[in-house]
Design an enzyme around this catalytic site. Structure first.
Site, short mmCIF file in Angstrom:
data_model
loop_
_atom_site.label_atom_id
_atom_site.label_comp_id
_atom_site.label_asym_id
_atom_site.label_seq_id
_atom_site.Cartn_x
_atom_site.Cartn_y
_atom_site.Cartn_z
N ASP A 1 0.85 -1.19 0.00
CA ASP A 1 0.00 0.00 0.00
C ASP A 1 0.89 1.25 0.00
O ASP A 1 1.95 1.27 0.64
CB ASP A 1 -0.89 -0.03 1.24
CG ASP A 1 -1.88 1.10 1.28
OD1 ASP A 1 -2.68 1.21 0.34
OD2 ASP A 1 -1.86 1.88 2.27
N GLU B 1 1.65 -0.23 -4.97
CA GLU B 1 0.62 0.74 -5.35
C GLU B 1 1.32 2.04 -5.72
O GLU B 1 1.79 2.79 -4.87
CB GLU B 1 -0.35 1.00 -4.19
CG GLU B 1 -1.43 2.01 -4.56
CD GLU B 1 -2.18 2.59 -3.38
OE1 GLU B 1 -3.25 3.17 -3.58
OE2 GLU B 1 -1.67 2.48 -2.24
#
Length: 595
Positions: free
Chosen positions: A344, A373
């Site tokens: 993330d 990400e």
């Protein structure tokens, strides 16, 4: 005439990224001067006088650095009335360049590690993203865990009816959705639906966070060592991993390592965990993991949300907690069966930490995935004032391909044409090394965006919320809009299945689910209300991708037939693919149209 095209092998040979230590030949067409200089930059400037070749083009061959890095180049044309400069296109997507006044925008050369390799499961895979709370709830899902769930989630509400709409509950202070309503999807439920996923054509499952947390999205990690009791327990996790592996599937899990929840064993603002968290005491073992401006109520947060205290990623104890080869969080969950991690907000992790993460997971399993990400061009991203390149071979295996997603949606909704879409595709091919490029997660829908059918109706906009939530609550797609959107979605998925990188389906997109951004794009899977025709069409595309090796690792040629039509050809050279293997089969050409 002044001309250079970095997408044409006549002007740049070889095309695309270059292995460290290799040579590159650059050519330039010029009938306005007798002398042209190739200027390069890799932290220091070099200039090479170009010579005319037998075709009348100016030519220079350069040796690239032995160390992976980005190298930039442009041209100085020595005209009689003074020097002028020629660099890349204004949109910086490469291809045909442009004359500039002053310093031009330079062309990029990605110089990468010759030993760079990425997992087969990405290159050949079909990915399916699951939001665990909303996928499937098996019967008696909370049996034996009621007290544990109540202790972990004292402020949660639970929907008894699976078909209900997710709750919009705006925090008046932070302005975000509280996300405290649960539908009770479980890991056992996912395991029970593996046959469905296998029949659909899925080979890789990407799970949004599964660790204990306060919210239904679980990006506010409470305990990296514990499966959220609503989802199940460690045995349920290991059973799911084993069942997936038995079907040849890889499962990726979400790692949120830039911040934790304020409600966590590490910060423990509300005292719900045993032991002393950083908020409770300056003598907490976790105190140094966070940065307090004034203890205890003023601390660094992720994007200003005080329920998401930011971690000090340079703290050696925190790094040891993540990376220790025996007990570290990353290797532990790989050993328990996870096939890799999706990081993330990778931009908010130090690059040396990501490199250490790569080494850590690869030591446990050489085919383990480390996916990031990253929302922009991952070859030259500016983050915290510094240039980052995630594709040199020392950090990530690949990234979520949001730029391609935006380019595809813009094409199908009429904002751009096939010529522009082709440029976007060729740009990625130019800057991403093959191991990285062929491992991209090529997505259309995700938990962070409106549902793809809504996007194909022009309802996808920038920003984390994307539009006023009260306005979004009222949006319903009409039958005609849905029909058009489904047609566009299938053509877009056909394109992703024809391009390098793993096509990705967000749960429910394959059966026609609609919804604006959070919370409506996170509705429970509509098992009893499927568009079976759409699902079967999606499955046909995914299986063709799975069963056609040249679509996975073949070379790529992209042509814009006209403004509305793209033609993609995947082919072999002398029977070999991009990686030197001999997969067999014939060339494949795919025509994609928005008409």
């Amino acid at each position: 005439m002044l001309y250079h095209d970095s997408h044409d092998e006549r002007y740049r040979e070889p095309l695309g990224p270059i292995k460290a230590g290799d040579k590159l030949t650059v050519r330039f067409a010029c009938d306005e001067a007798d002398n042209v200089t190739l200027r390069t930059w890799n932290g220091g400037e070099s200039r090479v006088a170009m010579q005319r070749n037998h075709e009348g083009l100016f030519e220079a061959t350069i040796s690239l650095p032995d160390t992976p890095m980005l190298v930039w180049y442009d041209f100085i044309i020595h005209r009689a009335d003074g020097d002028v400069r020629y660099g890349t296109s204004v949109d910086q997507l490469g291809g045909e360049g442009a004359l500039c006044q002053g310093q031009p925008r330079s062309y990029q050369i990605t110089v990468y590690d010759p030993a760079y390799d990425t997992p087969e499961c990405l290159r050949r895979g079909v990915i399916y993203q699951i939001f665990p709370d909303r996928f499937f709830r098996e019967k008696n899902s909370t049996k034996g865990r009621v007290r544990k769930i109540q202790a972990a989630h004292p402020d949660a509400t639970f929907h008894e009816d699976w078909a209900q709409t997710p709750t919009l509950d705006i925090d008046p202070v932070g302005g975000d959705n509280r996300a405290l309503d649960f539908f009770g999807g479980t890991l056992k439920g996912i395991r029970q639906k593996l046959d469905y996923l296998e029949a659909l054509g899925v080979t890789v499952i990407y799970l949004n966070p599964v660790f204990r947390a306060r919210t239904n999205h679980r990006y506010d990690t409470g305990d990296y060592e514990q499966i959220d009791p609503i989802l199940g327990d460690e045995k349920d996790f290991e059973d799911l991993m084993a069942a997936a592996k038995a079907r040849g599937m890889t499962v990726l899990i979400d790692g949120v390592f830039s911040h934790t929840g304020a409600d966590s064993r590490y910060f423990n603002r509300y005292g719900r965990y045993e032991g002393r968290g950083a908020y409770q005491s300056e003598h907490s073992p976790y105190y140094a993991w966070y940065r307090f401006r004034e203890f205890p109520d003023q601390y660094d947060c992720w994007w200003g949300f005080d329920n998401l205290p930011a971690l000090d990623k340079n703290n050696p104890d925190y790094r040891r907690y993540l990376l220790d080869e025996e007990a570290g969080i990353l290797p532990t969950w790989i050993r328990r069966g996870a096939g890799g991690w999706r990081l993330d907000v990778a931009d908010e992790l130090p690059m040396d930490l990501i490199a250490q993460m790569r080494s850590c997971v690869k030591q446990v399993n050489g085919q383990a995935v480390l996916l990031g990400e990253v929302w922009e061009d991952a070859s030259n991203k500016i983050s915290f004032g510094a240039m980052r390149s995630y594709c040199l071979g020392d950090t990530l295996d690949s990234v979520m391909n949001y730029p391609l997603r935006q380019a595809v949606i813009s094409f199908f909704t009429g904002k751009t044409d096939a010529y522009q879409l082709r440029r976007e595709i060729l740009h990625q091919q130019e800057v991403y090394p093959a191991p990285f490029y062929y491992s991209l997660m090529n997505l259309l829908g995700s938990h962070d965006r409106v549902r793809i059918l809504n996007a194909m109706c022009g309802l996808d906009t920038e920003g984390p919320v994307q539009m006023d939530r009260e306005a979004a609550r009222t949006i319903r797609l009409g039958k005609r809009d849905i029909k058009t959107a489904k047609k566009r979605y299938l053509e877009a998925l056909k394109l992703l299945c024809a391009l390098p990188g793993a096509p990705c389906v967000y749960y429910g997109d394959e059966i026609g689910m609609t919804g604006m951004a959070d919370p409506w794009n996170r509705a429970p899977m509509s098992w009893d209300d499927m568009d079976e025709k759409l699902r079967d069409s999606v499955s046909e595309l995914l299986h063709r991708r799975r069963e056609t090796p040249v679509l996975q690792t073949g070379f790529l040629r992209v042509e814009a037939v006209d403004a509305d039509t793209l033609r993609v050809t995947r082919y072999l050279k002398d029977g070999k693919d991009v990686f030197g293997a001999e997969p067999g089969g014939r060339d494949v050409t795919v025509r994609v149209s928005r008409k």
